[in-house]
Design an enzyme around this catalytic site. Structure first.
Site, mmCIF file in Angstrom:
data_model
loop_
_atom_site.group_PDB
_atom_site.id
_atom_site.type_symbol
_atom_site.label_atom_id
_atom_site.label_comp_id
_atom_site.label_asym_id
_atom_site.label_seq_id
_atom_site.Cartn_x
_atom_site.Cartn_y
_atom_site.Cartn_z
ATOM 1 C CD GLU A 166 33.246 -11.461 -34.943
ATOM 2 O OE1 GLU A 166 32.290 -11.239 -35.539
ATOM 3 O OE2 GLU A 166 33.088 -12.293 -33.838
ATOM 4 C CD GLU A 354 33.262 -9.869 -30.035
ATOM 5 O OE1 GLU A 354 32.518 -10.507 -30.334
ATOM 6 O OE2 GLU A 354 33.858 -8.806 -30.741
#
Ligand code: FCB
Length: 449
Positions: A166, A354
């Protein structure tokens, strides 16, 4: 009733990250990370929680592997703590650090589980932050050195890798908003960090491929389905800007070698970002897969007085149920984003790296954790993944966030995302009922709806 079957050899997994589970923050020669420093500084994390012990996974490696095995999972996404490999962020690899992850990889392979590591899930060596952190150009080269060291040591056993976790989150929350480590609020520093992370990713990818050309390398990007909060055209335009910023500021330079428009006037602030000749050629690399982290959608409204991005997410207009974190349960967000990436970027290989939800359910009188809402969450999102595959997206794997309840960054231990409950006094693990359901999906490679 109908049956949703997933593709053959689909990877079924769970994900964790070093700082969130390992503990043992100062043993075996590990260096200090920015998260050690940040969480040890009062006021940064709820209740003063730290990752000093977390789930104690550094010492309970075999217990965690046994859990994965008991659930029948076939892939484990974990991360490697850079300060265990290079305690000061520079120089030769530290043998004990490499050894720790080498043993984990061996134990996973032995159990028939794919080791699937991320090189950087936010625990930068503090020494490199002291030198300026991600806003400094020099860090890209440092990071590529680290990537090369790890690949040389573990590339014989580990074939599938993620470079970053991320990039949009750790640059924005760490350097712009000050909510995450290193806790800075520096607009220009943030813009330079964005660009340097893109350069670092390109350099690391090449360094790793030079060590072993057959590695499969991607990154776990964070995505959200950005939708206008209201009917006004201004909100629709704001949602497009938020989309560019959230979903494309890293993905587009990586896959296409260009930045999307980032500011309200359609410009890219290349001077503020310090974009130099040739940088985008460095940033552009043919990732072997795109990792997708996705939790929810984002409702966006226009902010007319702001000339930069001019958009912000709004809370309070959600239609779906909210998790304990306040994130809206909205499975279509995952469908929309998977189909969008697939159509926009020429059907890349996708891995869901995720997806999950926080609910605080703990063991009841019968000793079991009846976390029905988590099961419903997974059922809905997995149905969306199945629909995206049917629509043409080449999704090869799914990783629940997270294997364990763990240290949820600035939220401390309050937000529980695990398939497995952790008692943070004793570190005892209890498999939740949602995990039992997930284990059946894995065993059958599908489920009935
Ligand atoms: C993601 C992070 C992960 C975890 C989840 C809830 O943004 O990658 O570490 O904290 O959110």
């Amino acid at each position: 009733m109908s049956r949703l079957e997933f593709p053959r050899e689909f990877h079924w997994g769970a994900a964790t990250a070093s700082y969130q589970i390992e503990g043992s923050w100062n043993v075996d020669g590990k260096g200090e990370s920015i998260w050690d420093r940040f969480s040890h500084t009062p006021g940064n994390v709820k209740k003063g929680d730290t990752g000093d012990r977390a789930c104690d996974s550094y010492r309970r490696q075999s217990e965690d592997v046994a859990l994965l095995r008991e659930l029948g999972l076939t892939s484990y996404r974990f991360s490697i703590a850079w300060p265990r490999i290079q305690p000061s962020g520079r120089g030769a690899a530290h043998a004990k650090g490499l050894d720790h992850y080498g043993k984990l990889a061996d134990a996973l392979l032995e159990a028939g589980i794919r080791p699937f590591p991320t090189l950087y899930h936010w625990d930068l060596p503090q020494a490199l932050e002291d030198d300026g952190g991600w806003p400094e150009r020099d860090l890209a080269g440092r990071f590529a050195d680290y990537a090369e060291l790890v690949t040389r040591a573990l590339g014989d056993r580990i074939s599938d890798w993620m470079i970053f976790n991320e990039p949009n989150v750790f640059t924005a929350l760490g350097y712009l908003l000050g909510i995450h480590a290193p806790g800075r609020r520096d607009f220009e520093g943030f813009l330079r960090a964005v660009h340097n992370v893109n350069r670092a990713q390109g350099e690391a990818f090449r360094a790793m491929k030079a060590v072993r050309g057959d590695l499969r390398i991607g990154t776990a990007f964070n995505f959200s389905d950005c939708q206008p909060a209201g009917d006004a055209e201004a909100d629709a335009a704001a949602a497009r800007r938020w989309h560019n910023f959230t979903n494309e500021a890293f993905l587009r330079p990586t896959l296409r070698g260009t930045y999307p428009p980032l500011f309200r006037d359609g410009s890219v602030p290349i001077d503020l970002m310090d974009v130099r000749d040739g940088d985008l050629d460095v940033a552009q690399v043919p990732l072997d897969f795109v990792g997708v982290n996705l939790y929810t959608r984002t409702l966006v409204e226009d902010v007319p007085e702001d000339d930069n991005l001019g958009a912000r997410p709004v809370l309070g207009r959600e239609e779906g149920p909210l998790t304990d974190f306040g994130w809206e349960v909205w499975p279509d967000a995952l469908y929309n984003v998977l189909v969008w990436i697939s159509e926009e970027f020429g059907r890349p290989v996708l891995e869901i790296t995720e997806n999950g939800c926080s609910y605080a359910d703990g063991p009841g009188p019968d000793g079991k954790v009846h976390d029905t809402r988590r099961t419903e969450f997974y059922r809905g999102y997995l149905e969306a993944v199945h629909r995206a595959i049917a629509a043409g997206a080449d999704v090869r794997g799914y990783h629940a966030w997270s294997l364990l309840d763990n240290f949820e960054w600035a939220e401390g231990y309050e937000q529980r995302f695990g398939l497995v409950h952790v008692d943070f006094d004793t570190c005892e693990r209890t498999i939740k009922e949602s995990a039992r359901w997930y284990a059946r999906v894995v065993a059958e490679n599908g489920f009935d709806v």
